[in-house]
Design a protein around this motif. Structure first.
Motif, PDB file in Angstrom:
ATOM      1  N   GLU A 152      86.069  99.127 111.946  1.00 23.73           N
ATOM      2  CA  GLU A 152      87.331  99.868 112.901  1.00 23.73           C
ATOM      3  C   GLU A 152      87.880  98.715 113.592  1.00 23.73           C
ATOM      4  O   GLU A 152      89.203  98.626 113.595  1.00 23.73           O
ATOM      5  CB  GLU A 152      86.715 100.793 113.748  1.00 23.73           C
ATOM      6  N   SER A 153      87.261  97.724 114.143  1.00 21.39           N
ATOM      7  CA  SER A 153      88.010  96.618 115.016  1.00 21.39           C
ATOM      8  C   SER A 153      88.800  95.728 113.867  1.00 21.39           C
ATOM      9  O   SER A 153      89.772  95.525 114.229  1.00 21.39           O
ATOM     10  CB  SER A 153      87.076  95.992 115.543  1.00 21.39           C
ATOM     11  N   LEU A 167      89.948  96.544 111.128  1.00 21.59           N
ATOM     12  CA  LEU A 167      91.253  97.346 110.351  1.00 21.59           C
ATOM     13  C   LEU A 167      92.235  97.542 111.541  1.00 21.59           C
ATOM     14  O   LEU A 167      93.553  97.258 111.267  1.00 21.59           O
ATOM     15  CB  LEU A 167      90.787  98.738 109.957  1.00 21.59           C
ATOM     16  N   GLY A 168      91.760  97.494 112.815  1.00 25.87           N
ATOM     17  CA  GLY A 168      92.814  97.248 113.901  1.00 25.87           C
ATOM     18  C   GLY A 168      93.467  96.295 113.992  1.00 25.87           C
ATOM     19  O   GLY A 168      94.580  96.305 114.495  1.00 25.87           O
ATOM     20  N   VAL A 173      93.824  94.182 111.432  1.00 30.96           N
ATOM     21  CA  VAL A 173      94.962  94.030 110.331  1.00 30.96           C
ATOM     22  C   VAL A 173      96.127  94.766 110.789  1.00 30.96           C
ATOM     23  O   VAL A 173      97.355  94.085 110.498  1.00 30.96           O
ATOM     24  CB  VAL A 173      94.160  94.328 109.235  1.00 30.96           C
ATOM     25  N   PHE A 174      96.025  95.953 111.188  1.00 30.75           N
ATOM     26  CA  PHE A 174      97.179  96.640 111.631  1.00 30.75           C
ATOM     27  C   PHE A 174      97.990  96.056 112.682  1.00 30.75           C
ATOM     28  O   PHE A 174      99.222  96.158 112.576  1.00 30.75           O
ATOM     29  CB  PHE A 174      97.021  98.192 111.987  1.00 30.75           C
ATOM     30  N   VAL A 175      97.670  95.551 113.687  1.00 38.76           N
ATOM     31  CA  VAL A 175      98.139  94.812 114.817  1.00 38.76           C
ATOM     32  C   VAL A 175      98.875  93.651 114.051  1.00 38.76           C
ATOM     33  O   VAL A 175     100.021  93.308 114.543  1.00 38.76           O
ATOM     34  CB  VAL A 175      97.294  94.437 115.912  1.00 38.76           C
ATOM     35  N   ALA A 215      99.782  93.050 111.232  1.00 32.29           N
ATOM     36  CA  ALA A 215     100.995  93.581 110.034  1.00 32.29           C
ATOM     37  C   ALA A 215     102.120  94.314 111.157  1.00 32.29           C
ATOM     38  O   ALA A 215     103.286  94.071 110.687  1.00 32.29           O
ATOM     39  CB  ALA A 215     100.389  94.782 109.409  1.00 32.29           C
ATOM     40  N   LEU A 216     101.804  94.887 112.054  1.00 34.79           N
ATOM     41  CA  LEU A 216     102.899  95.492 112.975  1.00 34.79           C
ATOM     42  C   LEU A 216     103.548  94.263 113.541  1.00 34.79           C
ATOM     43  O   LEU A 216     104.751  94.413 113.501  1.00 34.79           O
ATOM     44  CB  LEU A 216     102.446  96.198 114.029  1.00 34.79           C
TER      45      LEU A 216
END
Length: 92
Positions: free
Chosen positions: A10-11, A13-14, A16-18, A20-21
């Motif tokens: 989860e951390s 993936l978080g 990676v999302f941050v 990417a954003l």
């Protein structure tokens, strides 16, 4: 009960999302800056500059027109003369 494997996934993936954003917004910012620069260039190119002609130069042009029998088309004025005679013979 916490599963350590799930927490790491989860951390990760978080993160990676941050990232990417952040990359999306940075890319968006650069695209907006590029568009702003091209718009500014287009606006500067399309601006018309107004040239003020002195009363003395107008009188010289009028005298030159009379002396040389220059015909100016209807609806055209001093700009027509400046386009046709860029060397400005009325100043000589």
């Amino acid at each position: 009960m916490k599963n350590p494997l799930t927490m790491q996934v989860e951390s990760g993936l978080g993160a990676v999302f941050v990232v990417a954003l952040a990359a999306f917004f940075i890319g968006f910012l650069f695209i907006m800056m590029k568009n702003f620069n091209s718009d500014a260039i287009a606006l500067n190119a399309s601006q018309t500059e107004v040239k003020f002609m002195s009363q003395t130069e107008r009188q010289l042009i009028n005298d030159w027109i009379v002396e040389n029998n220059i015909q100016i088309p209807d609806g055209k004025g001093y700009r027509y003369l400046e386009e046709q005679y860029p060397s400005r013979p009325w100043l000589k």
